[in-house]
Design a protein around this motif. Structure first.
Motif, PDB file in Angstrom:
ATOM      1  N   ASP A  27      23.057   9.772  15.708  1.00  0.00           N
ATOM      2  CA  ASP A  27      22.113   8.738  16.133  1.00  0.00           C
ATOM      3  C   ASP A  27      22.357   8.317  17.583  1.00  0.00           C
ATOM      4  O   ASP A  27      21.417   7.964  18.293  1.00  0.00           O
ATOM      5  N   THR A  28      23.607   8.334  17.996  1.00  0.00           N
ATOM      6  CA  THR A  28      23.926   7.908  19.360  1.00  0.00           C
ATOM      7  C   THR A  28      25.217   8.558  19.828  1.00  0.00           C
ATOM      8  O   THR A  28      26.033   9.012  19.018  1.00  0.00           O
ATOM      9  N   TYR A  57      23.970  14.286  25.862  1.00  0.00           N
ATOM     10  CA  TYR A  57      22.606  13.779  25.679  1.00  0.00           C
ATOM     11  C   TYR A  57      21.589  14.849  26.062  1.00  0.00           C
ATOM     12  O   TYR A  57      20.632  15.105  25.322  1.00  0.00           O
ATOM     13  N   HIS A  64      20.318   8.674  22.045  1.00  0.00           N
ATOM     14  CA  HIS A  64      20.698   7.410  22.664  1.00  0.00           C
ATOM     15  C   HIS A  64      22.138   7.496  23.156  1.00  0.00           C
ATOM     16  O   HIS A  64      22.934   8.298  22.658  1.00  0.00           O
ATOM     17  N   TRP A 121      21.423   2.582  12.969  1.00  0.00           N
ATOM     18  CA  TRP A 121      22.073   3.859  13.235  1.00  0.00           C
ATOM     19  C   TRP A 121      23.394   3.911  12.476  1.00  0.00           C
ATOM     20  O   TRP A 121      24.080   2.895  12.319  1.00  0.00           O
ATOM     21  N   ALA A 124      27.750   8.611  15.164  1.00  0.00           N
ATOM     22  CA  ALA A 124      27.972   8.635  16.606  1.00  0.00           C
ATOM     23  C   ALA A 124      28.946   9.737  16.994  1.00  0.00           C
ATOM     24  O   ALA A 124      29.928   9.986  16.280  1.00  0.00           O
TER      25      ALA A 124
END
Length: 202
Positions: A27-28, A57, A64, A121, A124
């Motif tokens: 999610d991030t 990214y 995100h 979220w 990670a």
């Protein structure tokens, strides 16, 4: 005897986990803070951590990026300095979240997890300097056990060493972190609002 103890410390460090999930998309991305220079410019480690977060990214690892870190060592808020660098490298400001409260690695995880759950979220990839990831993993395991309402799925990912660092510098950093991780394995982390119950480190 000293050599045996050294092997135990290093063995503990090299067997630390680097994930609690097999997933490869998240999610991030969380980029852990480290101090800016005293004039507010990027320090070498900060530059490399953010640069790796940007590469991940751009590779589609997550949509995100959370930049986490307060003005822990000088007057410059690490998260903001890091976010400015990322946007200057072409990352859209809309995908960056700044977490400006954390004063150490435990707080990096706590406040970033709060942000994640506010956005629904749950996973990670966590980027930091290579030597820092073992301690980060220990913290994440304890965090998930003591803060189940904020627990996340995670995988650590190393940034590059700065070109300014020589081998001696890197070995010193690894040695210090190996010793710190060994201490945490022996004593656990102290209870706090971030890790509310004293708990053994696995």
């Amino acid at each position: 005897m000293i050599f045996v103890f050294f092997l135990i410390v290093i063995g503990n460090y090299t067997t630390l986990p680097n994930h609690n999930t097999a997933q490869t998309h998240f999610d991030t991305i969380i980029v852990l803070g480290t101090p800016s220079e005293t004039d507010g410019t990027q320090s070498p480690e900060q530059r490399e951590r953010v640069s790796e977060g940007i590469r991940e990214y751009n590779a589609g690892v997550a949509p995100h990026i959370i930049m986490t870190g307060a003005a822990a060592h000088n007057r410059f808020v690490e998260a903001h300095t890091m976010a400015k660098f990322a946007t200057a490298q072409g990352v859209p400001p809309s995908v960056i979240l700044e977490e400006p409260q954390a004063l150490n690695t435990i707080q990096n995880i706590y406040y970033s997890a709060q942000l994640m759950h506010q956005h629904s979220w749950s996973s990670a990839e966590i980027v930091s300097s290579p030597n820092h990831l073992g301690r980060t993993a220990l913290i994440l395991n304890v965090f998930n056990a003591t803060q189940p309402q904020l627990a996340i799925d995670w995988h650590t990912h190393p940034a590059h060493w700065p070109a300014e660092y020589g081998l001696g510098h890197e070995l010193l950093f690894y040695s210090v972190e190996a010793w710190r991780c060994f201490q945490f394995r022996l004593t656990g982390f102290p209870s706090s609002k971030f890790l509310p119950n004293p708990i053994a480190v696995h």
